[in-house]
Write a protein that holds these residues in place. Structure first.
Motif, PDB file in Angstrom:
ATOM      1  N   TRP A  89       0.830  -1.207   0.000  1.00 49.15           N
ATOM      2  CA  TRP A  89       0.000   0.000   0.000  1.00 49.15           C
ATOM      3  C   TRP A  89       0.866   1.259   0.000  1.00 49.15           C
ATOM      4  CZ3 TRP A  89      -0.497   4.026   3.496  1.00 49.15           C
ATOM      5  CH2 TRP A  89      -1.564   4.886   3.282  1.00 49.15           C
ATOM      6  N   ALA A  90       1.881   1.294   0.892  1.00 47.06           N
ATOM      7  CA  ALA A  90       2.759   2.466   0.973  1.00 47.06           C
ATOM      8  C   ALA A  90       3.536   2.653  -0.327  1.00 47.06           C
ATOM      9  CB  ALA A  90       3.719   2.328   2.152  1.00 47.06           C
ATOM     10  N   GLN A  91       3.968   1.569  -0.917  1.00 43.55           N
ATOM     11  CA  GLN A  91       4.722   1.674  -2.166  1.00 43.55           C
ATOM     12  C   GLN A  91       3.840   2.198  -3.302  1.00 43.55           C
ATOM     13  OE1 GLN A  91       8.063   1.470  -2.319  1.00 43.55           O
ATOM     14  NE2 GLN A  91       7.812   1.241  -0.113  1.00 43.55           N
ATOM     15  N   ARG A  92       2.568   1.809  -3.319  1.00 44.11           N
ATOM     16  CA  ARG A  92       1.641   2.364  -4.329  1.00 44.11           C
ATOM     17  C   ARG A  92       1.462   3.857  -4.117  1.00 44.11           C
ATOM     18  NH1 ARG A  92      -1.252  -2.280  -3.203  1.00 44.11           N
ATOM     19  NH2 ARG A  92      -2.773  -1.138  -1.968  1.00 44.11           N
ATOM     20  N   LYS A  93       1.336   4.276  -2.858  1.00 52.50           N
ATOM     21  CA  LYS A  93       1.184   5.709  -2.562  1.00 52.50           C
ATOM     22  C   LYS A  93       2.433   6.475  -2.973  1.00 52.50           C
ATOM     23  CE  LYS A  93      -2.880   5.850  -0.706  1.00 52.50           C
ATOM     24  NZ  LYS A  93      -3.962   6.522  -1.378  1.00 52.50           N
ATOM     25  N   LEU A  94       3.605   5.925  -2.652  1.00 50.83           N
ATOM     26  CA  LEU A  94       4.861   6.608  -2.982  1.00 50.83           C
ATOM     27  C   LEU A  94       5.143   6.609  -4.483  1.00 50.83           C
ATOM     28  CD1 LEU A  94       7.177   5.484  -0.061  1.00 50.83           C
ATOM     29  CD2 LEU A  94       6.355   7.783  -0.531  1.00 50.83           C
ATOM     30  N   ALA A  95       4.441   5.789  -5.237  1.00 52.96           N
ATOM     31  CA  ALA A  95       4.619   5.767  -6.691  1.00 52.96           C
ATOM     32  C   ALA A  95       3.947   6.965  -7.352  1.00 52.96           C
ATOM     33  CB  ALA A  95       4.073   4.465  -7.272  1.00 52.96           C
ATOM     34  N   LYS A  96       3.015   7.607  -6.644  1.00 49.91           N
ATOM     35  CA  LYS A  96       2.350   8.790  -7.196  1.00 49.91           C
ATOM     36  C   LYS A  96       3.331   9.954  -7.197  1.00 49.91           C
ATOM     37  CE  LYS A  96      -2.199   7.326  -5.629  1.00 49.91           C
ATOM     38  NZ  LYS A  96      -3.327   7.633  -4.761  1.00 49.91           N
ATOM     39  N   PRO A  97       3.429  10.678  -8.304  1.00 51.97           N
ATOM     40  CA  PRO A  97       4.444  11.733  -8.425  1.00 51.97           C
ATOM     41  C   PRO A  97       4.388  12.811  -7.334  1.00 51.97           C
ATOM     42  CG  PRO A  97       3.459  11.271 -10.565  1.00 51.97           C
ATOM     43  CD  PRO A  97       2.696  10.479  -9.548  1.00 51.97           C
ATOM     44  N   LYS A  98       3.191  13.300  -6.991  1.00 50.09           N
ATOM     45  CA  LYS A  98       3.089  14.350  -5.961  1.00 50.09           C
ATOM     46  C   LYS A  98       3.522  13.839  -4.594  1.00 50.09           C
ATOM     47  CE  LYS A  98      -0.126  17.795  -6.663  1.00 50.09           C
ATOM     48  NZ  LYS A  98      -1.468  18.350  -6.528  1.00 50.09           N
ATOM     49  N   VAL A  99       3.088  12.640  -4.253  1.00 52.32           N
ATOM     50  CA  VAL A  99       3.441  12.050  -2.963  1.00 52.32           C
ATOM     51  C   VAL A  99       4.945  11.776  -2.907  1.00 52.32           C
ATOM     52  CG1 VAL A  99       3.091  10.054  -1.445  1.00 52.32           C
ATOM     53  CG2 VAL A  99       1.146  11.069  -2.643  1.00 52.32           C
ATOM     54  N   LYS A 100       5.462  11.225  -3.980  1.00 52.10           N
ATOM     55  CA  LYS A 100       6.896  10.919  -4.039  1.00 52.10           C
ATOM     56  C   LYS A 100       7.727  12.190  -3.928  1.00 52.10           C
ATOM     57  CE  LYS A 100      10.370   8.441  -6.607  1.00 52.10           C
ATOM     58  NZ  LYS A 100      10.660   7.532  -7.693  1.00 52.10           N
ATOM     59  N   GLU A 101       7.295  13.253  -4.597  1.00 57.50           N
ATOM     60  CA  GLU A 101       8.014  14.526  -4.541  1.00 57.50           C
ATOM     61  C   GLU A 101       8.013  15.101  -3.118  1.00 57.50           C
ATOM     62  OE1 GLU A 101       7.414  19.057  -6.220  1.00 57.50           O
ATOM     63  OE2 GLU A 101       6.683  17.390  -7.443  1.00 57.50           O
ATOM     64  N   ALA A 102       6.862  15.077  -2.471  1.00 53.09           N
ATOM     65  CA  ALA A 102       6.777  15.583  -1.095  1.00 53.09           C
ATOM     66  C   ALA A 102       7.627  14.736  -0.154  1.00 53.09           C
ATOM     67  CB  ALA A 102       5.319  15.604  -0.626  1.00 53.09           C
ATOM     68  N   TYR A 103       7.562  13.431  -0.314  1.00 52.94           N
ATOM     69  CA  TYR A 103       8.348  12.522   0.519  1.00 52.94           C
ATOM     70  C   TYR A 103       9.841  12.794   0.336  1.00 52.94           C
ATOM     71  CZ  TYR A 103      10.473   8.185   2.165  1.00 52.94           C
ATOM     72  OH  TYR A 103      11.263   7.273   2.812  1.00 52.94           O
ATOM     73  N   GLU A 104      10.281  12.907  -0.896  1.00 55.98           N
ATOM     74  CA  GLU A 104      11.705  13.151  -1.171  1.00 55.98           C
ATOM     75  C   GLU A 104      12.158  14.517  -0.656  1.00 55.98           C
ATOM     76  OE1 GLU A 104      11.989  12.364  -5.368  1.00 55.98           O
ATOM     77  OE2 GLU A 104      12.124  10.193  -5.033  1.00 55.98           O
ATOM     78  N   LYS A 105      11.268  15.489  -0.682  1.00 47.51           N
ATOM     79  CA  LYS A 105      11.593  16.806  -0.135  1.00 47.51           C
ATOM     80  C   LYS A 105      11.861  16.720   1.360  1.00 47.51           C
ATOM     81  CE  LYS A 105       8.421  20.095   0.433  1.00 47.51           C
ATOM     82  NZ  LYS A 105       7.419  21.132   0.102  1.00 47.51           N
ATOM     83  N   TRP A 106      10.973  16.000   2.086  1.00 46.91           N
ATOM     84  CA  TRP A 106      11.165  15.843   3.532  1.00 46.91           C
ATOM     85  C   TRP A 106      12.405  15.012   3.843  1.00 46.91           C
ATOM     86  CZ3 TRP A 106       9.511  18.782   7.182  1.00 46.91           C
ATOM     87  CH2 TRP A 106       8.342  19.501   7.000  1.00 46.91           C
ATOM     88  N   VAL A 107      12.657  13.993   3.043  1.00 45.86           N
ATOM     89  CA  VAL A 107      13.872  13.191   3.245  1.00 45.86           C
ATOM     90  C   VAL A 107      15.095  14.082   3.105  1.00 45.86           C
ATOM     91  CG1 VAL A 107      15.315  11.362   2.249  1.00 45.86           C
ATOM     92  CG2 VAL A 107      12.884  10.974   2.588  1.00 45.86           C
ATOM     93  N   ALA A 108      15.131  14.894   2.051  1.00 43.30           N
ATOM     94  CA  ALA A 108      16.281  15.778   1.822  1.00 43.30           C
ATOM     95  C   ALA A 108      16.450  16.780   2.957  1.00 43.30           C
ATOM     96  CB  ALA A 108      16.110  16.510   0.489  1.00 43.30           C
ATOM     97  N   ARG A 109      15.347  17.276   3.497  1.00 44.00           N
ATOM     98  CA  ARG A 109      15.412  18.259   4.576  1.00 44.00           C
ATOM     99  C   ARG A 109      15.885  17.663   5.896  1.00 44.00           C
ATOM    100  NH1 ARG A 109       9.650  21.362   4.054  1.00 44.00           N
ATOM    101  NH2 ARG A 109      10.204  22.719   2.336  1.00 44.00           N
ATOM    102  N   MET A 110      15.399  16.467   6.204  1.00 39.53           N
ATOM    103  CA  MET A 110      15.580  15.945   7.557  1.00 39.53           C
ATOM    104  C   MET A 110      16.669  14.889   7.711  1.00 39.53           C
ATOM    105  SD  MET A 110      11.592  15.874   8.718  1.00 39.53           S
ATOM    106  CE  MET A 110      11.832  15.684  10.465  1.00 39.53           C
ATOM    107  N   GLN A 111      16.944  14.134   6.674  1.00 38.18           N
ATOM    108  CA  GLN A 111      17.891  13.043   6.825  1.00 38.18           C
ATOM    109  C   GLN A 111      19.300  13.571   7.078  1.00 38.18           C
ATOM    110  OE1 GLN A 111      17.230  10.101   3.873  1.00 38.18           O
ATOM    111  NE2 GLN A 111      17.391   8.549   5.440  1.00 38.18           N
ATOM    112  N   GLY A 112      19.927  13.026   8.101  1.00 37.83           N
ATOM    113  CA  GLY A 112      21.281  13.438   8.453  1.00 37.83           C
ATOM    114  C   GLY A 112      21.347  14.775   9.170  1.00 37.83           C
ATOM    115  N   ARG A 113      20.205  15.332   9.515  1.00 37.93           N
ATOM    116  CA  ARG A 113      20.148  16.628  10.201  1.00 37.93           C
ATOM    117  C   ARG A 113      19.255  16.516  11.433  1.00 37.93           C
ATOM    118  NH1 ARG A 113      18.341  20.664   5.614  1.00 37.93           N
ATOM    119  NH2 ARG A 113      18.940  22.241   7.124  1.00 37.93           N
TER     120      ARG A 113
END
Length: 153
Positions: free
Chosen positions: A69-93
């Motif tokens: 289910w989560a992988q289907r949601k993350l396959a959507k471009p808007k969801v994937k873009e938002a997820y990747e934005k948060w990953v870039a902001r928070m990971q390692g920080r």
């Protein structure tokens, strides 16, 4: 002691079920107990309960991030873009992540329920998640209890 335990329990329920607003409960509970010490104690109880509830959301997101289910949601471009934005902001920080989580916990912007899930998805370290949510929620709820105490007593 009963009010403290009730506050703790209701706060867990409120953290799990967004349609149970803890703020309304605080208005009623704050009206029954007077004093700064009681307000601080009840604020800490509510903060602890809210933290327990948000850990459940964090863990559900963390453990469910690899589900179909989560992988289907993350396959959507808007969801994937938002997820990747948060990953870039928070990971390692961790300090940045802690600041965002503290603001969500104390001010509610962005909503803490969503940020708890984001924290789980991004595998935010629990040593960052727990204290920031507990401190932010305890501060918020203590101030609300103190406000009710000041207004009514």
């Amino acid at each position: 002691m009963i009010l403290w335990l009730t506050t703790f329990a209701f706060s867990i329920a409120s953290a799990l079920l967004p349609f149970l607003p803890i703020e309304v409960y605080i208005l009623g509970a704050g009206a029954t107990e007077a004093g700064v010490a009681a307000s601080i104690s009840l604020g800490i109880a509510a903060g602890a309960g809210a933290t327990v509830g948000k850990v459940v959301w964090y863990e559900l997101a963390r453990r469910g991030s690899h589900s179909a289910w989560a992988q289907r949601k993350l396959a959507k471009p808007k969801v994937k873009e938002a997820y990747e934005k948060w990953v870039a902001r928070m990971q390692g920080r961790p300090w940045y992540a802690a600041a965002i989580m503290f603001i969500a916990a104390s001010a509610g912007i962005p909503p803490l329920l969503a940020m708890a899930a984001v924290g789980g998805l991004l595998r935010m370290p629990m040593w960052v998640f727990l204290p920031t949510v507990f401190l932010g929620r305890s501060l918020r709820f203590t101030l609300l209890f103190l406000g009710v105490d000041f207004a009514l007593h």
